[in-house]
Scaffold this motif. Structure first.
Motif, PDB file in Angstrom:
ATOM      1  N   UNK A 123       0.822  -1.211   0.000  1.00 61.07           N
ATOM      2  CA  UNK A 123       0.000   0.000   0.000  1.00 61.07           C
ATOM      3  C   UNK A 123       0.855   1.261   0.000  1.00 61.07           C
ATOM      4  N   UNK A 151      12.586   7.719  17.092  1.00 62.37           N
ATOM      5  CA  UNK A 151      11.437   8.327  16.427  1.00 62.37           C
ATOM      6  C   UNK A 151      11.519   8.195  14.919  1.00 62.37           C
ATOM      7  N   UNK A 210      11.396   5.597  13.592  1.00 60.17           N
ATOM      8  CA  UNK A 210      10.408   4.567  13.285  1.00 60.17           C
ATOM      9  C   UNK A 210       9.035   5.159  13.040  1.00 60.17           C
ATOM     10  N   UNK A 211       8.865   6.419  13.382  1.00 59.93           N
ATOM     11  CA  UNK A 211       7.563   7.056  13.161  1.00 59.93           C
ATOM     12  C   UNK A 211       7.484   7.743  11.807  1.00 59.93           C
ATOM     13  N   UNK A 212       8.377   7.371  10.896  1.00 59.58           N
ATOM     14  CA  UNK A 212       8.378   8.153   9.661  1.00 59.58           C
ATOM     15  C   UNK A 212       7.112   7.958   8.846  1.00 59.58           C
ATOM     16  N   UNK A 213       6.482   6.804   8.984  1.00 65.21           N
ATOM     17  CA  UNK A 213       5.198   6.604   8.314  1.00 65.21           C
ATOM     18  C   UNK A 213       4.179   7.617   8.813  1.00 65.21           C
ATOM     19  N   UNK A 214       4.218   7.872  10.114  1.00 64.26           N
ATOM     20  CA  UNK A 214       3.276   8.818  10.707  1.00 64.26           C
ATOM     21  C   UNK A 214       3.552  10.235  10.223  1.00 64.26           C
ATOM     22  N   UNK A 225       2.321  10.537   6.823  1.00 64.33           N
ATOM     23  CA  UNK A 225       0.873  10.674   6.886  1.00 64.33           C
ATOM     24  C   UNK A 225       0.458  12.076   7.264  1.00 64.33           C
ATOM     25  N   UNK A 226       1.156  12.642   8.234  1.00 66.97           N
ATOM     26  CA  UNK A 226       0.834  13.981   8.704  1.00 66.97           C
ATOM     27  C   UNK A 226       1.014  15.011   7.583  1.00 66.97           C
ATOM     28  N   UNK A 276       0.813  14.421   4.441  1.00 69.44           N
ATOM     29  CA  UNK A 276      -0.261  14.204   3.472  1.00 69.44           C
ATOM     30  C   UNK A 276      -1.568  14.842   3.961  1.00 69.44           C
ATOM     31  N   UNK A 298      -6.519  12.147   0.190  1.00 70.32           N
ATOM     32  CA  UNK A 298      -5.277  12.536   0.860  1.00 70.32           C
ATOM     33  C   UNK A 298      -5.435  12.572   2.373  1.00 70.32           C
ATOM     34  N   UNK A 349      -6.350   9.159   3.985  1.00 70.59           N
ATOM     35  CA  UNK A 349      -5.230   8.236   3.838  1.00 70.59           C
ATOM     36  C   UNK A 349      -4.085   8.633   4.753  1.00 70.59           C
ATOM     37  N   UNK A 350      -3.794   9.931   4.780  1.00 70.24           N
ATOM     38  CA  UNK A 350      -2.736  10.416   5.661  1.00 70.24           C
ATOM     39  C   UNK A 350      -3.051  10.076   7.102  1.00 70.24           C
ATOM     40  N   UNK A 351      -4.310  10.300   7.498  1.00 71.25           N
ATOM     41  CA  UNK A 351      -4.714   9.980   8.863  1.00 71.25           C
ATOM     42  C   UNK A 351      -4.537   8.490   9.125  1.00 71.25           C
ATOM     43  N   UNK A 376      -2.384   6.478   7.759  1.00 72.02           N
ATOM     44  CA  UNK A 376      -0.958   6.183   7.928  1.00 72.02           C
ATOM     45  C   UNK A 376      -0.479   6.589   9.323  1.00 72.02           C
ATOM     46  N   UNK A 377      -0.933   7.767   9.778  1.00 73.96           N
ATOM     47  CA  UNK A 377      -0.522   8.237  11.096  1.00 73.96           C
ATOM     48  C   UNK A 377      -0.993   7.264  12.178  1.00 73.96           C
ATOM     49  N   UNK A 423       0.869   3.922  12.042  1.00 72.56           N
ATOM     50  CA  UNK A 423       2.262   3.992  12.448  1.00 72.56           C
ATOM     51  C   UNK A 423       2.401   4.231  13.942  1.00 72.56           C
ATOM     52  N   UNK A 424       1.517   5.066  14.488  1.00 73.10           N
ATOM     53  CA  UNK A 424       1.580   5.318  15.926  1.00 73.10           C
ATOM     54  C   UNK A 424       1.211   4.041  16.688  1.00 73.10           C
ATOM     55  N   UNK A 480       4.156   1.831  16.523  1.00 76.64           N
ATOM     56  CA  UNK A 480       5.207   2.344  17.400  1.00 76.64           C
ATOM     57  C   UNK A 480       4.887   2.004  18.851  1.00 76.64           C
ATOM     58  N   UNK A 536      -5.883  -0.657   6.720  1.00 80.38           N
ATOM     59  CA  UNK A 536      -6.146  -0.331   5.313  1.00 80.38           C
ATOM     60  C   UNK A 536      -6.741  -1.494   4.524  1.00 80.38           C
TER      61      UNK A 536
END
Lengths: 332, 244, 294
Positions: A231, A289, A291-295, A298-299, A301, C107, C110-112, C114-115, C118-119, C122, C229
C-alpha cells in the motif's frame, strides 16, 4: 531559445555527467537518485490520468507491478534484456487496455475504489499463480553490474514521461482530458468522445510505470508482492503528485523530490544516530522516532489535503517563483 | 413550406413511474426560432435532455433532417449539428474562456483539420461576437454570471450547429442585458441557425419566436404563432390555474 | 460435500458477513452523507479493538469482565472520536469542487490512516504484535454442527445493532435527516436540515460502529496495527457493491462476501481473500452503481 527549456536541460546535463565523477558515495547517491526517478515516473504518469483528466486512479501501481513481474518472467525465459523490458511495458499497456473499458464505466469515487480494489486483487492473483510468479517466495533474476546503466535508463524514462506529459498538456487530447475532469457530461455534450479519450489516457499512463517496473526488478534482482503491490508504494506516488501540484507538469516532480528527500536525508540518517535526551526524568532516544516516519509522512499528506489542495506549486510565492523560472505550465 | 429541420413524434419519458413527457409531438422549422414555454415542472428541460442524448426516451422518435436520432449518445448528436446551453450554466470552470470555445471547434462537429492560426482567429471572432473580447485568457470561473451565459453561447456556436437549443438563456438577466441577449439571438438566427428556446421571460419569447409550443404536465397543450398561443384558453388556464 | 459441512460453512459465512456488514454500515453512512471515502475507517476498527484489548488486559487481574461489556464502553468514546475527526479533517473539505474534494478527501483520510497505523505500530513495540482477548464460552452443539457461542452472541448483537440502526434511520428526526442528506444534499439543505451537524453525527455513528466491529474482531480473532487499510478496502468493496446509500445493499453485500469467503476458504483457501475484490469488480461491471444503487 525559450528559457523554459534552460533549467531542465541544465539539470539533465548535470545528472548525465554525475556518474563520471569519482567519489566514494557515488553508488549510494546513484541509488537514491534511482529511487527518486522511480517515484517521479510513477507520480508523473499517475498524474496524466489523475491530474489532467481528474480520475483518481488509486490502482496505478498495478501497471508498475505488472511491468516488474513481466520483465522478470521474460528475462528468466531468456528473452534478453531489451525485449524483456519492452515486453514488461507492453504487458502493462495490454492490461490497461483490458481493464479500461469496464473500469471507465465507473465515475468518480466508484472508479477510484474499484481501481484500489484491483491492487489487492492482483496481489492475490500474483501470489496464487506461483508457477509463473514464484508466489509468496518472490521472483529472482540474474543480473550483472548495473548501477550506472540503470541510472541512465531510468533517467531516460523520466525525461520521456515528462516530455510526454508536457506534450499531452498542450495537445487536443489534453484539452479533451481536461474537459472530462471539469464536467464529463458537458464534455460529451460537446462532442468529446469521452470513452475513447479516457482509454487513450490510461494506455499512455500505463506505459511508463510498466517500463520502470522492469528496471526496478533489474535493480533489485528479487521482487515479491509486498514490494510492488504494497500500500505504501501504491499510494506514495499519488500523494507526491498531489503534494507537488496535481495537473501541473512540475507538480509531481516537486512532490517526489520533497518526499524522497525527506525520506532519505532525514529519516534514514536519524535512524542511525542515538541521541539521548532526558525528558521529565525519562531517557528518550531521539533516534527511535525514526520509526515514526510513516506517521510523519501521513501527517504531511493530511496537511496538504487540508490546507493546500492545489499542492506546493500553486502556493502563490512558489507559483511566482516557478513562473519567473519559466517552469509553470498553465492548467486551464 | 419546407420540410421541418427536426420533428419530435410522440416522445414519452418515464422516470421511475413518473411520466415526465407524454407523447410530445411538434416540429421545428428550418431557419426559424421556436419557443417552448410552460409552467415549472412541465418537462421542458427533460425534453432538451432527451433531444441532446442524455437519456433514451421510453417511447417516440426524434427525427433530425433525414435521420432518426432517437437514443443517440450526446457526442454523436452534437457532431450531427445540435448544440445547447444549460439552464444552470455549466462552462468548464477550470479552463480558460479560450479553451472552452476551442473544445466546441475541435470536437463539436465533423472532422475539420484546423490550422492553428485559423483556429485562433475563429475563436477570437467568436468571442467578439458574443461580447467576450479580451477575456480569452481568463478562467471561466472568473467570469460574472452574464459572461458565463455568453460563454455558453459561444461554445455552442463553435460546434457549427444547425439547431441551437437555448435553455432559459435570458432568465435572470437585467432588462438591459435581456435586450442585448435578445439581439444576440436574432443575430445567431440571421446566420441561418435554427433556434429552439425554452424561456420564462414572456416578452423575450413572444418577441423572438416564430412559433411557440406550450408544455404542461409533460404534454403539448398548444402550438402556434405567439399571438395564437397567447389567446389560447388552455394556455391561460395552465398559467393561471384553472380555478374558475 | 456433506450436508453438515455445508451447513457449517454457510453458518460461518453468514456470521462473518454479519460483522462485515456492521463495519460497512458505518462506512456507508459516512460515504452516503458526506460523499467522502473514509480510508481511515479500518484504523478506527483497529484502534477500537486495541482499546478493548487494553481495557481487558488492564482489568484482567482485578476484575474478570465480559469483553462484550467493554465493547459497549468503548463505542460511545469512538462516537466522540468520529465527531472530532469530522470537525477537524473532513468539514474543511466540503466546499471544494467535486474532483478536488474527492482527491483531498483521499489525501486527508489516507494520511490519517498512515498516522494512526504507524503510531499504533510504534506503541506496540516491545509487546505482542497481534492482540486478542482470551474469552471462551463452551460451543453449542446441535447434532453434528458446532456453533461457537462467541460468534452467536456476536451475531445476535450485530442483528440488534442493525435493527436499532434501522429504527434510528426510519423513525427519528436525525435518522430521517441522514437519509435525506444521503439522497439529496442540496434538497435537504433547502428544507432546513443542518447538514453540517448531520455530517458530524454520521461520522460519529460510523466510527462507533467501526470500533464495535473492532471489539468483535479482537474477541473473535485478533487485531494488529497493519490490518486497517486492507480492511477499509474490504468494507469499501461491500459498500460500493451494495450501492451507495443502500442499507439493504450493505447488509446483503456483507453476507455475500462472508459466504463467498467461507465457501472459497473451504475449497481453495488461497483464493478466499480475493472474494471481496472479485465480487466488487464483477458487480460494478454489470451494475456501475452497485446492486441497489440508483
Amino acid at each position: 531559445m525559450n528559457k523554459a527549456f534552460l533549467f531542465p536541460l541544465v539539470v539533465v546535463g548535470l545528472l548525465l555527467a554525475f556518474p563520471l565523477i569519482e567519489m566514494d558515495a557515488r553508488d549510494y547517491i546513484l541509488l537514491i537518485l534511482f529511487t527518486l526517478f522511480l517515484n517521479i515516473v510513477l507520480a508523473q504518469s499517475y498524474d496524466i490520468v489523475g491530474g489532467q483528466m481528474g480520475y483518481v486512479n488509486l490502482g496505478h501501481i498495478v501497471f508498475f507491478a505488472i511491468g516488474a513481474y513481466a520483465f522478470g518472467i521474460f528475462l528468466n525465459a531468456q528473452l534478453g534484456f531489451v525485449l524483456s523490458l519492452i515486453g514488461g511495458a507492453g504487458a502493462s499497456v495490454v492490461f490497461a487496455a483490458l481493464i479500461s473499458y469496464p473500469f471507465f464505466r465507473l465515475r468518480g469515487a466508484y472508479f477510484s475504489l474499484a481501481a484500489f480494489g484491483l491492487v489487492k486483487l492482483m496481489e492475490y492473483v500474483t501470489i496464487n499463480m506461483g508457477a509463473l510468479t514464484g508466489g509468496s517466495n518472490g521472483l529472482k533474476i540474474e543480473a550483472g553490474d548495473r548501477v550506472v546503466p540503470i541510472f541512465y535508463l531510468s533517467l531516460a524514462v523520466v525525461v520521456a514521461v515528462v516530455i510526454c506529459s508536457w506534450l499531452i498538456g498542450r495537445s487536443q487530447l489534453g484539452l479533451a482530458m481536461k474537459t472530462i475532469r471539469e464536467d464529463e457530461e458537458v464534455a460529451r455534450d460537446f462532442g468529446v468522445p469521452v470513452l475513447k479519450i479516457k482509454v487513450q489516457a490510461l494506455l499512455i499512463s500505463s506505459f511508463f510505470p510498466g517500463l520502470m517496473g522492469g528496471l526496478y526488478t533489474w535493480q533489485l534482482q528479487f521482487i515479491d508482492t509486498d514490494q510492488v503491490f504494497g500500500l505504501k508504494i501504491a499510494l506514495t506516488p499519488i500523494a507526491m503528485a498531489m503534494l507537488g501540484g496535481s495537473g501541473l507538469l512540475i507538480g509531481p516532480i516537486i512532490g517526489a523530490v520533497f518526499l524522497v528527500g525527506v525520506e532519505e536525508l532525514i529519516w534514514t540518517q536519524l535512524a542511525q544516530v542515538h541521541w539521548t535526551v532526558t525528558l521529565l526524568g525519562y531517557e528518550v532516544d531521539i533516534g527511535q522516532f525514526a520509526h515514526l516516519r510513516g506517521a510523519i509522512l501521513g501527517l504531511i499528506i493530511v496537511l496538504v489535503g487540508l490546507f493546500m489542495p492545489g499542492g506546493f506549486a500553486r502556493l502563490p510565492p512558489v507559483e511566482r517563483m516557478l513562473t519567473r523560472a519559466g517552469l509553470m505550465t498553465e492548467d486551464k | 413550406m419546407s420540410a421541418p429541420l427536426m420533428s419530435v413524434r410522440a416522445l414519452t419519458v418515464n422516470f421511475s413511474g413518473l411520466r415526465a413527457l407524454d407523447r410530445v409531438s411538434f416540429s421545428v422549422n428550418p431557419g426559424k426560432i421556436t419557443g417552448i414555454i410552460g409552467p415549472n415542472g412541465a418537462g421542458k428541460t427533460t425534453l432538451f435532455n432527451v433531444i441532446a442524448g442524455h437519456y433514451r426516451p421510453s417511447g417516440g422518435q426524434i427525427i433530425f433532417g433525414e435521420r432518426n436520432i432517437t437514443g443517440w449518445k450526446s457526442d454523436r448528436v452534437c457532431r450531427l449539428g445540435i448544440s445547447r446551453t444549460y439552464q444552470h450554466v455549466r462552462p468548464f470552470l477550470g479552463l480558460s474562456v479560450y479553451n472552452n470555445v476551442k473544445v466546441g471547434f475541435l470536437y463539436g462537429h465533423q472532422a475539420v483539420n484546423w490550422k492553428q492560426k485559423e483556429l485562433s482567429q475563429e475563436i477570437a471572432s467568436m468571442l467578439e461576437f458574443v461580447g467576450l473580447e479580451g477575456l480569452g485568457e481568463k478562467r471561466a470561473e472568473e467570469l460574472i454570471p452574464l459572461n458565463r451565459k455568453r460563454l455558453e453561447v459561444a461554445r455552442a456556436l463553435a460546434t457549427h450547429p444547425r439547431l441551437l437549443l437555448l435553455d432559459e438563456l435570458i432568465a435572470g438577466l437585467t432588462p438591459t442585458e435581456t435586450l442585448s441577449m435578445m439581439e444576440t439571438i436574432r443575430q445567431i438566427n440571421a446566420k441561418g441557425i435554427t433556434v429552439l428556446m425554452i424561456e420564462h421571460v414572456m416578452k423575450a419569447v413572444m418577441g423572438l419566436s416564430d412559433k411557440v409550443v406550450v408544455l404542461h404536465h409533460g404534454e403539448v397543450i398548444a402550438e402556434g404563432s405567439p399571438a395564437q398561443v397567447a389567446g389560447d384558453q388552455a394556455v391561460i388556464d395552465a398559467y393561471l390555474g384553472a380555478q374558475h | 460435500m456433506e450436508f453438515t459441512t455445508l451447513v457449517q460453512v454457510i453458518i460461518n459465512g453468514v456470521l462473518l458477513g454479519g460483522v462485515y456488514a456492521l463495519a460497512a454500515f458505518g462506512l456507508s453512512l459516512i460515504f452516503g452523507v458526506s460523499g467522502v471515502l473514509n480510508l481511515a475507517h479500518g484504523e478506527f476498527l483497529m484502534v477500537g479493538g486495541m482499546a478493548v484489548f487494553l481495557l481487558f488486559d488492564a482489568l484482567q487481574n482485578v476484575w474478570y469482565v465480559n469483553p462484550f461489556i467493554l465493547v459497549a464502553v468503548v463505542a460511545p468514546l469512538f462516537f466522540l472520536v468520529g465527531l472530532v475527526f469530522e470537525k477537524a479533517l473532513i468539514q474543511p473539505l466540503t466546499q471544494r469542487k467535486e474532483h478536488v474534494r474527492l482527491a483531498s478527501a483521499v489525501l486527508v483520510t489516507l494520511g490519517a490512516a498512515l498516522v494512526i497505523e504507524d503510531v499504533a505500530d510504534f506503541a506496540s513495540r516491545g509487546s505482542q504484535y497481534e492482540k486478542s482477548v482470551d474469552f471462551f464460552i463452551p460451543s453449542l452443539v446441535i447434532g453434528e454442527i458446532y456453533l461457537e457461542t462467541n460468534k452467536l452472541v456476536m451475531f445476535g448483537l450485530v442483528l440488534i445493532l442493525i435493527v436499532a440502526l434501522f429504527i434510528f434511520l426510519r423513525f427519528t428526526y436525525v435518522g430521517l435527516a441522514v437519509q435525506a442528506v444521503t439522497q439529496n444534499r442540496r434538497g435537504a439543505l433547502l428544507v432546513g436540515v443542518n447538514t453540517t451537524r448531520i455530517n458530524a453525527i454520521a461520522f460519529g455513528i460510523g466510527t462507533a460502529l467501526a470500533a464495535v466491529a473492532g471489539g468483535f474482531e479482537v474477541i473473535n480473532s485478533m487485531v494488529a496495527p497493519n490490518i486497517g487499510l486492507p480492511l477499509t478496502l474490504k468494507y469499501l468493496c461491500i459498500v460500493v457493491m451494495g450501492g451507495l446509500g443502500s442499507f439493504l445493499g450493505v447488509a446483503l453485500g456483507g453476507v455475500i462476501i462472508g459466504l463467498g469467503e467461507s465457501f472459497l476458504g473451504f475449497f481453495y483457501p488461497a483464493w478466499s481473500q480475493t472474494v471481496a475484490y472479485l465480487l466488487l469488480v464483477t458487480v460494478l461491471l454489470i451494475r456501475p452503481k452497485g446492486l441497489f444503487g440508483k
